[in-house]
Design a protein around this motif. Structure first.
Motif, PDB file in Angstrom:
ATOM      1  N   MET A  67       0.966  -1.440  -0.140  1.00  0.00           N
ATOM      2  CA  MET A  67       0.280   0.448  -0.450  1.00  0.00           C
ATOM      3  C   MET A  67       1.243   1.120  -0.053  1.00  0.00           C
ATOM      4  O   MET A  67       0.943   2.862  -0.654  1.00  0.00           O
ATOM      5  N   SER A  75       1.298   9.089  -6.558  1.00  0.00           N
ATOM      6  CA  SER A  75       1.750  10.569  -5.923  1.00  0.00           C
ATOM      7  C   SER A  75       2.286  11.383  -6.764  1.00  0.00           C
ATOM      8  O   SER A  75       2.572  12.429  -6.948  1.00  0.00           O
ATOM      9  N   HIS A  96      -1.257   1.263  -8.914  1.00  0.00           N
ATOM     10  CA  HIS A  96      -1.550   2.409  -7.467  1.00  0.00           C
ATOM     11  C   HIS A  96      -2.933   1.204  -7.605  1.00  0.00           C
ATOM     12  O   HIS A  96      -3.089   0.748  -5.935  1.00  0.00           O
ATOM     13  N   ILE A  97      -3.920   0.675  -8.116  1.00  0.00           N
ATOM     14  CA  ILE A  97      -4.757  -0.049  -7.817  1.00  0.00           C
ATOM     15  C   ILE A  97      -4.250  -1.601  -7.775  1.00  0.00           C
ATOM     16  O   ILE A  97      -5.083  -2.357  -6.328  1.00  0.00           O
ATOM     17  N   CYS A 100      -2.779  -1.827  -4.264  1.00  0.00           N
ATOM     18  CA  CYS A 100      -4.075  -1.029  -3.133  1.00  0.00           C
ATOM     19  C   CYS A 100      -5.110  -2.332  -2.586  1.00  0.00           C
ATOM     20  O   CYS A 100      -5.807  -1.817  -1.784  1.00  0.00           O
ATOM     21  N   VAL A 134     -13.285   2.170  -5.680  1.00  0.00           N
ATOM     22  CA  VAL A 134     -13.625   1.756  -6.932  1.00  0.00           C
ATOM     23  C   VAL A 134     -14.675   2.488  -7.066  1.00  0.00           C
ATOM     24  O   VAL A 134     -14.596   3.269  -8.084  1.00  0.00           O
ATOM     25  N   ARG A 137     -12.711   5.328  -8.960  1.00  0.00           N
ATOM     26  CA  ARG A 137     -11.782   5.243 -10.488  1.00  0.00           C
ATOM     27  C   ARG A 137     -13.051   5.700 -11.350  1.00  0.00           C
ATOM     28  O   ARG A 137     -13.123   6.209 -12.335  1.00  0.00           O
ATOM     29  N   PHE A 256     -15.764  14.265  -8.277  1.00  0.00           N
ATOM     30  CA  PHE A 256     -14.230  14.019  -8.392  1.00  0.00           C
ATOM     31  C   PHE A 256     -13.949  14.646  -6.864  1.00  0.00           C
ATOM     32  O   PHE A 256     -12.560  14.372  -6.313  1.00  0.00           O
ATOM     33  N   TRP A 259     -15.159  13.789  -3.606  1.00  0.00           N
ATOM     34  CA  TRP A 259     -14.608  12.385  -3.287  1.00  0.00           C
ATOM     35  C   TRP A 259     -12.901  12.305  -3.051  1.00  0.00           C
ATOM     36  O   TRP A 259     -12.273  11.678  -2.024  1.00  0.00           O
ATOM     37  N   HIS A 260     -12.084  13.131  -3.367  1.00  0.00           N
ATOM     38  CA  HIS A 260     -10.736  13.439  -2.903  1.00  0.00           C
ATOM     39  C   HIS A 260     -10.397  13.502  -1.505  1.00  0.00           C
ATOM     40  O   HIS A 260     -10.001  13.470  -0.981  1.00  0.00           O
ATOM     41  N   MET A 270      -5.488   5.895   8.470  1.00  0.00           N
ATOM     42  CA  MET A 270      -4.722   4.374   8.934  1.00  0.00           C
ATOM     43  C   MET A 270      -3.875   4.521   9.022  1.00  0.00           C
ATOM     44  O   MET A 270      -2.710   4.332   9.262  1.00  0.00           O
TER      45      MET A 270
HETATM   46  C1  HEM Z   1      -6.330   0.896   0.614  1.00  0.00           C
HETATM   47  C2  HEM Z   1      -5.627   0.813  -0.228  1.00  0.00           C
HETATM   48  C3  HEM Z   1      -6.078   2.433  -1.052  1.00  0.00           C
HETATM   49  C4  HEM Z   1      -5.121   3.311  -0.386  1.00  0.00           C
HETATM   50  C5  HEM Z   1      -4.352   4.054   0.712  1.00  0.00           C
HETATM   51  C6  HEM Z   1      -5.282   4.631  -1.440  1.00  0.00           C
HETATM   52  C7  HEM Z   1      -4.345   6.235  -1.396  1.00  0.00           C
HETATM   53  C8  HEM Z   1      -4.875   6.669  -1.972  1.00  0.00           C
HETATM   54  C9  HEM Z   1      -3.787   7.823  -1.820  1.00  0.00           C
HETATM   55  C10 HEM Z   1      -2.556   8.857  -1.054  1.00  0.00           C
HETATM   56  C11 HEM Z   1      -4.329   9.331  -2.856  1.00  0.00           C
HETATM   57  C12 HEM Z   1      -3.778  10.385  -3.434  1.00  0.00           C
HETATM   58  C13 HEM Z   1      -2.943  10.308  -4.498  1.00  0.00           C
HETATM   59  C14 HEM Z   1      -2.540  11.671  -5.150  1.00  0.00           C
HETATM   60  O1  HEM Z   1      -3.726  12.687  -5.122  1.00  0.00           O
HETATM   61  O2  HEM Z   1      -1.118  11.864  -4.659  1.00  0.00           O
HETATM   62  C15 HEM Z   1      -5.099   8.431  -4.066  1.00  0.00           C
HETATM   63  C16 HEM Z   1      -5.387   8.467  -5.175  1.00  0.00           C
HETATM   64  C17 HEM Z   1      -6.947   7.704  -6.439  1.00  0.00           C
HETATM   65  N1  HEM Z   1      -7.295   6.092  -5.552  1.00  0.00           N
HETATM   66 FE1  HEM Z   1      -6.585   5.556  -3.967  1.00  0.00          FE
HETATM   67  N2  HEM Z   1      -6.069   4.323  -2.246  1.00  0.00           N
HETATM   68  C18 HEM Z   1      -5.835   2.892  -1.989  1.00  0.00           C
HETATM   69  C19 HEM Z   1      -7.045   1.973  -2.574  1.00  0.00           C
HETATM   70  C20 HEM Z   1      -7.195   2.663  -3.531  1.00  0.00           C
HETATM   71  C21 HEM Z   1      -8.414   1.244  -4.830  1.00  0.00           C
HETATM   72  C22 HEM Z   1      -8.778   0.064  -4.699  1.00  0.00           C
HETATM   73  C23 HEM Z   1      -8.561   2.164  -6.368  1.00  0.00           C
HETATM   74  C24 HEM Z   1      -9.299   1.989  -7.229  1.00  0.00           C
HETATM   75  C25 HEM Z   1     -10.113   0.540  -6.993  1.00  0.00           C
HETATM   76  C26 HEM Z   1      -8.142   3.969  -5.925  1.00  0.00           C
HETATM   77  C27 HEM Z   1      -8.057   4.387  -7.420  1.00  0.00           C
HETATM   78  C28 HEM Z   1      -8.089   5.707  -6.546  1.00  0.00           C
HETATM   79  C29 HEM Z   1      -7.798   7.183  -7.658  1.00  0.00           C
HETATM   80  C30 HEM Z   1      -8.452   6.523  -9.222  1.00  0.00           C
HETATM   81  C31 HEM Z   1      -7.173   7.481  -6.593  1.00  0.00           C
HETATM   82  C32 HEM Z   1      -7.663   9.188  -7.890  1.00  0.00           C
HETATM   83  C33 HEM Z   1      -6.554   9.889  -8.497  1.00  0.00           C
HETATM   84  C34 HEM Z   1      -5.780  11.038  -8.924  1.00  0.00           C
HETATM   85  O3  HEM Z   1      -6.401  11.858  -8.095  1.00  0.00           O
HETATM   86  O4  HEM Z   1      -5.676  11.691  -9.658  1.00  0.00           O
HETATM   87  N3  HEM Z   1      -7.063   3.097  -4.796  1.00  0.00           N
HETATM   88  N4  HEM Z   1      -5.544   7.035  -3.330  1.00  0.00           N
END
Ligand code: HEM
Ligand code: HEM
Length: 290
Positions: A67, A75, A96-97, A100, A134, A137, A256, A259-260, A270
């Motif tokens: 993760m 990021s 990432h997906i 994670c 999910v 995305r 979106f 959602w952020h 976490m």
């Molecule tokens: C425990 C698991 C996860 C953690 C800790 C996590 C954490 C994060 C963090 C911190 C970001 C922000 C990144 C940034 O803007 O710098 C992010 C963005 C994102 N994550 Fe996750 N994530 C997890 C699981 C998932 C899963 C399972 C999906 C989709 C199935 C997902 C889809 C996305 C999407 C679509 C973005 C946004 C992209 C963007 O704004 O450019 N994440 N995630």
């Protein structure tokens, strides 16, 4: 059927790897996880699959690392311009997906399906982050992307749409009127609500599956030869996608944004609790094999 592209093959391989690792890790400890909690300490499997056991502990470390890496690399790619030439943002999001979703499965096995105390907050935050991911995305893929994968502004989008329309109507015997007949008029509401946009997007996705068949018969009704219709369908489908992106651009961008505000803070909560959890574990002498 068309041959799979290298991109498809990589996606299939990654999906296969995900299933093998998740299912393998689950099956390895299944006999232990099925034991009643009170009987577990007396089982010979306890030293292996308990949260502090040789394998159970490794699951926790590996899952957490996955993760951390999954978040850090995405990021970094998103914010660090020097990394712009290292592939599309979308590809990094797939990684990432991958990490994670697989990481949380390993952490779930690390807990051996027993959650208590402060760390359970981290566990439920993780679960909420995955579920919200999910959903995020789903919204994210509907936002139109530029060359490097960043979201494009509406003005570029409008230009792109006009270009696509011109290409379509000049290269093939289809007019804007025909397009409207095929997909309905492409007029955006002034300000469609978030729920309405979401419902429309889901309907749009459901309709997509039946669309090639419908298009084929509509184009035949318009008097086009079957060969021309077949050639035209992929272009028409991407035109429909782009037009839909245009219609839902504003509400989905807003969605979106909201959602952020959910995904990122939950991930932070976490992470903070896990740091505490690890510090306590180490303080109590649980240092795995070291
Ligand atoms: C425990 C698991 C996860 C953690 C800790 C996590 C954490 C994060 C963090 C911190 C970001 C922000 C990144 C940034 O803007 O710098 C992010 C963005 C994102 N994550 Fe996750 N994530 C997890 C699981 C998932 C899963 C399972 C999906 C989709 C199935 C997902 C889809 C996305 C999407 C679509 C973005 C946004 C992209 C963007 O704004 O450019 N994440 N995630
Ligand atoms: C998101 C990450 C993690 C979550 C959600 C999590 C969750 C849990 C849970 C629910 C337990 C069981 C508590 C109980 O039996 O009531 C546990 C135990 C444990 N975890 Fe984690 N864990 C995570 C990461 C880690 C990491 C990275 C390490 C080690 C570096 C670790 C080390 C341990 C140890 C040693 C125990 C056993 C403690 C004991 O038996 O008293 N965990 N963890």
């Amino acid at each position: 059927m068309s041959r799979p592209t290298p991109r498809h093959l990589i996606a299939i391989a990654a999906g296969g790897l995900w299933i093998v690792v998740a299912a393998g890790a689950l099956v390895a400890g299944l006999a232990y996880y099925r034991l009643p909690i009170v009987d577990r300490p007396y089982s010979e499997l306890h030293d292996l699959f308990a949260p502090a056991g040789l394998i159970g502990h490794a699951y926790g470390i590996l899952g957490t690392l996955m993760m951390l890496i999954g978040v850090a690399m995405y990021s970094a790619r998103k914010r660090w311009h020097r990394l712009e030439h290292t592939g599309r943002l979308r590809t990094w999001l797939h990684v990432h997906i991958f990490l994670c979703t697989l990481g949380p499965v390993l952490v779930l096995l690390h807990t051996a399906f027993r959650f208590g105390g402060l760390i359970s907050i981290a566990f439920w935050s993780m679960t909420a982050v995955v579920i919200s991911g999910v959903f995020g995305r789903y919204v994210y893929v509907r936002l139109p992307k530029g060359g490097a994968g960043g979201v494009v502004p509406p003005v570029v989008l409008r230009r792109r749409r006009v270009e696509l329309e011109a290409r379509l109507t000049s290269a093939v015997p289809v007019t804007t009127l025909t397009i409207d007949r095929l997909f309905g008029p492409g007029v955006a509401d002034e300000n469609p609500g978030l729920m309405l946009s979401l419902v429309r997007a889901i309907r749009f996705d459901f309709e997509r599956r039946r669309l090639p068949g419908r298009l084929r018969s509509e184009l035949a009704d318009l008097g086009l030869a079957q060969e021309t219709a077949t050639r035209l369908i992929p272009d028409l489908l991407s035109y429909r996608d782009e037009r839909h992106q245009m219609l839902t651009f504003r509400p989905f961008q807003r969605l979106f944004g909201y959602w952020h505000v959910f995904h990122l803070p939950l991930a932070t909560v976490m992470l903070l609790i896990v740091v505490l959890h690890v510090a306590v574990a180490v303080a109590f002498g649980y240092i795995w094999i070291f």
